[in-house]
Write a protein that holds these residues in place. Structure first.
Motif, mmCIF file in Angstrom:
data_model
loop_
_atom_site.group_PDB
_atom_site.id
_atom_site.type_symbol
_atom_site.label_atom_id
_atom_site.label_comp_id
_atom_site.label_asym_id
_atom_site.label_seq_id
_atom_site.Cartn_x
_atom_site.Cartn_y
_atom_site.Cartn_z
ATOM 1 N N TRP A 28 11.529 -66.828 16.269
ATOM 2 C CA TRP A 28 11.614 -65.435 15.838
ATOM 3 C C TRP A 28 11.330 -65.313 14.344
ATOM 4 O O TRP A 28 10.545 -64.469 13.911
ATOM 5 C CB TRP A 28 13.008 -64.897 16.158
ATOM 6 N N HIS A 84 16.771 -56.300 23.636
ATOM 7 C CA HIS A 84 15.699 -56.526 24.605
ATOM 8 C C HIS A 84 16.278 -56.816 25.993
ATOM 9 O O HIS A 84 15.795 -56.293 27.008
ATOM 10 C CB HIS A 84 14.816 -57.696 24.171
ATOM 11 N N HIS A 85 17.322 -57.624 26.063
ATOM 12 C CA HIS A 85 17.957 -57.934 27.343
ATOM 13 C C HIS A 85 18.538 -56.669 27.970
ATOM 14 O O HIS A 85 18.423 -56.449 29.189
ATOM 15 C CB HIS A 85 19.069 -58.971 27.135
ATOM 16 N N THR A 110 17.218 -54.527 14.316
ATOM 17 C CA THR A 110 16.413 -55.664 14.770
ATOM 18 C C THR A 110 15.317 -56.096 13.795
ATOM 19 O O THR A 110 14.649 -57.093 14.024
ATOM 20 C CB THR A 110 15.726 -55.317 16.102
ATOM 21 N N CYS A 139 12.607 -64.359 21.684
ATOM 22 C CA CYS A 139 14.029 -64.623 21.899
ATOM 23 C C CYS A 139 14.292 -66.081 22.288
ATOM 24 O O CYS A 139 15.436 -66.443 22.559
ATOM 25 C CB CYS A 139 14.574 -63.710 23.005
ATOM 26 N N LYS A 140 13.257 -66.903 22.324
ATOM 27 C CA LYS A 140 13.444 -68.301 22.719
ATOM 28 C C LYS A 140 14.407 -69.019 21.784
ATOM 29 O O LYS A 140 15.305 -69.718 22.216
ATOM 30 C CB LYS A 140 12.096 -69.020 22.732
ATOM 31 N N ALA A 172 9.177 -60.496 24.093
ATOM 32 C CA ALA A 172 10.412 -61.159 24.517
ATOM 33 C C ALA A 172 10.374 -62.651 24.223
ATOM 34 O O ALA A 172 11.417 -63.290 24.108
ATOM 35 C CB ALA A 172 10.635 -60.937 26.010
ATOM 36 N N TYR A 214 18.446 -61.308 14.475
ATOM 37 C CA TYR A 214 17.861 -62.024 15.613
ATOM 38 C C TYR A 214 18.689 -61.800 16.879
ATOM 39 O O TYR A 214 18.147 -61.508 17.951
ATOM 40 C CB TYR A 214 17.768 -63.513 15.288
ATOM 41 N N ARG A 215 20.000 -61.894 16.754
ATOM 42 C CA ARG A 215 20.857 -61.676 17.917
ATOM 43 C C ARG A 215 20.763 -60.230 18.403
ATOM 44 O O ARG A 215 20.783 -59.960 19.619
ATOM 45 C CB ARG A 215 22.303 -62.040 17.574
ATOM 46 N N CYS A 259 17.481 -59.832 20.429
ATOM 47 C CA CYS A 259 17.562 -60.412 21.779
ATOM 48 C C CYS A 259 18.493 -59.597 22.679
ATOM 49 O O CYS A 259 18.195 -59.375 23.852
ATOM 50 C CB CYS A 259 18.031 -61.857 21.703
#
Length: 220
Positions: free
Chosen positions: A87, A127-128, A183, A81-82, A78, A120-121, A124
């Protein structure tokens, strides 16, 4: 066209073609639904479970479901995702696992900056979504509700979404699993994701709550 002939046509179509076939007319849709909804494909994310709710609540389609093909793969790392740069540098630059590093990294070089941002989006967001499933016990609640509304449902198959056989040349998104296509993380790559055993517990709780006898199988 007789319903029997439409169903015979459907036996020779894969899922993407069945979805398109369903759009032709109401009769075509009825024929395709028998094959499309016989097995429900379910992932551990909110969007997938929302679709399960819709199917289970549909008075006609809910009676078609015989099996649930359940993918227990969950994304990890995770921290990636910063921000996009983290990433891209960590995931795309180093890769997770030998196959992933050699193949997906090379494939990522063919994508534009904007295309990489889309992946990338997706990484994230997925994962969320998976974290929400786990934190709020959505999985057990929705499975229990669905089991009670699916009269023909009797089999669960566990799909670990293994790597497809890849050639030595460049790969395409079609050769990745459904999670990998979104992803760029292939579930069987080292560190890219993990198999979450909590799905077994959720399925057992739901089956016990509604007294549903189930047969479980595992796909290759």
């Amino acid at each position: 066209m007789p319903p029997e002939l439409l169903q015979q046509i459907c036996t020779n179509l894969d899922r993407p073609d069945l979805k398109r076939f369903r759009l032709v007319s109401k009769n075509f849709s009825f024929a395709a639904e028998i094959f499309l909804f016989r097995q429900i494909l379910l992932k551990r994310n909110v969007e997938s479970f929302m679709k399960l709710r819709l199917v289970a609540g549909h008075p006609r389609i809910s009676k078609l479901v015989n099996a649930l093909c359940y993918s227990g793969m969950m994304l990890s790392n995770a921290s990636l995702c910063k921000d996009f740069e983290t990433w891209a540098n960590t995931f795309i630059g180093q890769g997770f696992g030998r196959l992933h590093q050699m193949r997906v990294r090379d494939f990522s070089k063919t994508l534009t900056f904007e295309e990489l941002q889309v992946h990338y989006r997706s990484f994230c967001a997925l994962h969320h979504s998976e974290q929400l499933m786990q934190n709020y016990n959505i999985e057990t609640q929705d499975l229990t509700s669905a089991f009670a509304k699916l009269p023909q449902f009797q089999q669960v198959c566990f799909d670990r979404e293994r790597w497809a056989s890849l050639s030595d040349g460049p790969i395409s998104l079609d050769q990745l699993s459904s999670i990998g296509r979104d992803t760029l993380v292939e579930p069987q790559s080292l560190g890219g994701s993990r198999f979450n055993a909590l799905q077994i517990t959720a399925l057992m709780k739901a089956a016990h709550a509604v007294q549903k006898p189930l047969t479980a199988v595992q796909t290759a």
